[in-house]
Design an enzyme around this catalytic site. Sequence first.
Site, PDB file in Angstrom:
ATOM      1  N   ASP A 130      36.432  44.853  45.126  1.00 37.85           N
ATOM      2  CA  ASP A 130      37.314  43.722  45.432  1.00 37.85           C
ATOM      3  C   ASP A 130      38.778  44.140  45.307  1.00 37.85           C
ATOM      4  O   ASP A 130      39.082  45.266  44.884  1.00 37.85           O
ATOM      5  CB  ASP A 130      37.003  42.521  44.513  1.00 37.85           C
ATOM      6  CG  ASP A 130      36.692  42.927  43.076  1.00 37.85           C
ATOM      7  OD1 ASP A 130      37.162  44.015  42.655  1.00 37.85           O
ATOM      8  OD2 ASP A 130      36.014  42.171  42.375  1.00 37.85           O
ATOM      9  N   ASP A 162      31.319  33.650  33.359  1.00 34.02           N
ATOM     10  CA  ASP A 162      30.723  32.515  34.078  1.00 34.02           C
ATOM     11  C   ASP A 162      29.634  32.967  35.046  1.00 34.02           C
ATOM     12  O   ASP A 162      29.180  32.194  35.884  1.00 34.02           O
ATOM     13  CB  ASP A 162      31.814  31.748  34.843  1.00 34.02           C
ATOM     14  CG  ASP A 162      32.523  32.625  35.881  1.00 34.02           C
ATOM     15  OD1 ASP A 162      32.197  33.827  35.998  1.00 34.02           O
ATOM     16  OD2 ASP A 162      33.410  32.103  36.584  1.00 34.02           O
ATOM     17  N   HIS A 214      29.972  35.367  37.319  1.00 34.49           N
ATOM     18  CA  HIS A 214      30.419  35.885  38.620  1.00 34.49           C
ATOM     19  C   HIS A 214      30.124  37.380  38.742  1.00 34.49           C
ATOM     20  O   HIS A 214      30.005  38.096  37.747  1.00 34.49           O
ATOM     21  CB  HIS A 214      31.883  35.536  38.926  1.00 34.49           C
ATOM     22  CG  HIS A 214      32.909  36.253  38.111  1.00 34.49           C
ATOM     23  ND1 HIS A 214      34.015  35.639  37.585  1.00 34.49           N
ATOM     24  CD2 HIS A 214      33.020  37.558  37.747  1.00 34.49           C
ATOM     25  CE1 HIS A 214      34.751  36.529  36.953  1.00 34.49           C
ATOM     26  NE2 HIS A 214      34.172  37.694  37.033  1.00 34.49           N
ATOM     27  N   GLU A 257      32.589  33.797  42.728  1.00 33.77           N
ATOM     28  CA  GLU A 257      32.572  32.804  41.659  1.00 33.77           C
ATOM     29  C   GLU A 257      31.353  31.891  41.817  1.00 33.77           C
ATOM     30  O   GLU A 257      30.719  31.886  42.877  1.00 33.77           O
ATOM     31  CB  GLU A 257      33.863  31.970  41.730  1.00 33.77           C
ATOM     32  CG  GLU A 257      35.146  32.780  41.526  1.00 33.77           C
ATOM     33  CD  GLU A 257      35.415  33.136  40.063  1.00 33.77           C
ATOM     34  OE1 GLU A 257      34.477  33.161  39.254  1.00 33.77           O
ATOM     35  OE2 GLU A 257      36.594  33.406  39.739  1.00 33.77           O
TER      36      GLU A 257
HETATM   37  P1  PGA Z   1      35.494  42.627  32.533  1.00 33.08           P
HETATM   38  O1  PGA Z   1      35.313  41.792  33.879  1.00 33.08           O
HETATM   39  O2  PGA Z   1      34.733  43.890  32.741  1.00 33.08           O
HETATM   40  O3  PGA Z   1      36.958  42.838  32.414  1.00 33.08           O
HETATM   41  O4  PGA Z   1      34.905  41.794  31.446  1.00 33.08           O
HETATM   42  C1  PGA Z   1      34.050  41.681  34.451  1.00 33.08           C
HETATM   43  C2  PGA Z   1      34.110  40.726  35.608  1.00 33.08           C
HETATM   44  O5  PGA Z   1      34.928  39.797  35.587  1.00 33.08           O
HETATM   45  O6  PGA Z   1      33.338  40.894  36.557  1.00 33.08           O
END
Ligand code: PGA
Length: 262
Positions: free
Chosen positions: A69, A138, A140, A145
């Site tokens: 992304d 959450d 995602h 999302e």
């Molecule tokens: P993080 O993010 O590795 O910084 O916890 C993971 C994500 O949001 O997919």
Amino acid sequence: MEVVPLDTVEEVARLAADVIEAAVRARPDSAVLGLATGSTPLPAYRELIRRHAARSAPSYDAVRCFTLDEYVGLPAGHPQSYRVTIARELTDPLGIPPDRVHSPDPSPAGLASAGERYEADLVAAGGIDVQILGIGGDGHLAFNEPGSSLASLTRIKTLTEQTRRDNARFFPSLADVPRHVLTQGLGTILRARHLLLLATGAGKAAALAAAVEGPLCAACPASVLQLHPHVTVLADGPAAAGLSRREHYREVYDAKPAWQGL
Ligand code: PGA
């Protein structure tokens, strides 16, 4: 889905590095890695860099990379853009030149077609051999999302306020966190040949349990992993704490035949 409950972040990093190196060794002339940003993969990336510096790593001379992304709205070269981040955290130290590292193109003029072009680039590269993934608190996956179509392809998305708050730690203030992103879709992620989900820390326990043991549903985008034939989940103790079958997963891993890799 193979779930491997481990104890420490370091164990997750070592096993993740083993999986990534195995993919590079398996296709030395054409390996394609799918890279995630965020905090979770960093220990694995440091382990890969350490092994590369110690000359115990495979050659990255022909490896191509695709990020999951990219933020929309940051000036080109912004230190928090994912293109710059992945170069700093992994590909530059491994000696992989920028022209072999691809990310969705967030330039304003081409936004409407950026998703389609990225999908075409992925197909032209022959698809991703191993896709590294984190998971949001959450549920995602990449920047898909909750509510994202389980069949979605690369496209522009609007971040939830929760994700913007989570990512504000990388910016001077919450107001500086972009609202829009380009992200591989869940359907795009499912096309990779091997998915490697890393989860560390107690903040991921509920989302990981929902993804692995809950129903398949768009409310938990990471539950789409249940549809893929080759998924490896590496979780440290706190992240695995919510898994009701945790002990069984560990027994399965401990009893794996020696010939069977991850
Ligand atoms: P993080 O993010 O590795 O910084 O916890 C993971 C994500 O949001 O997919």
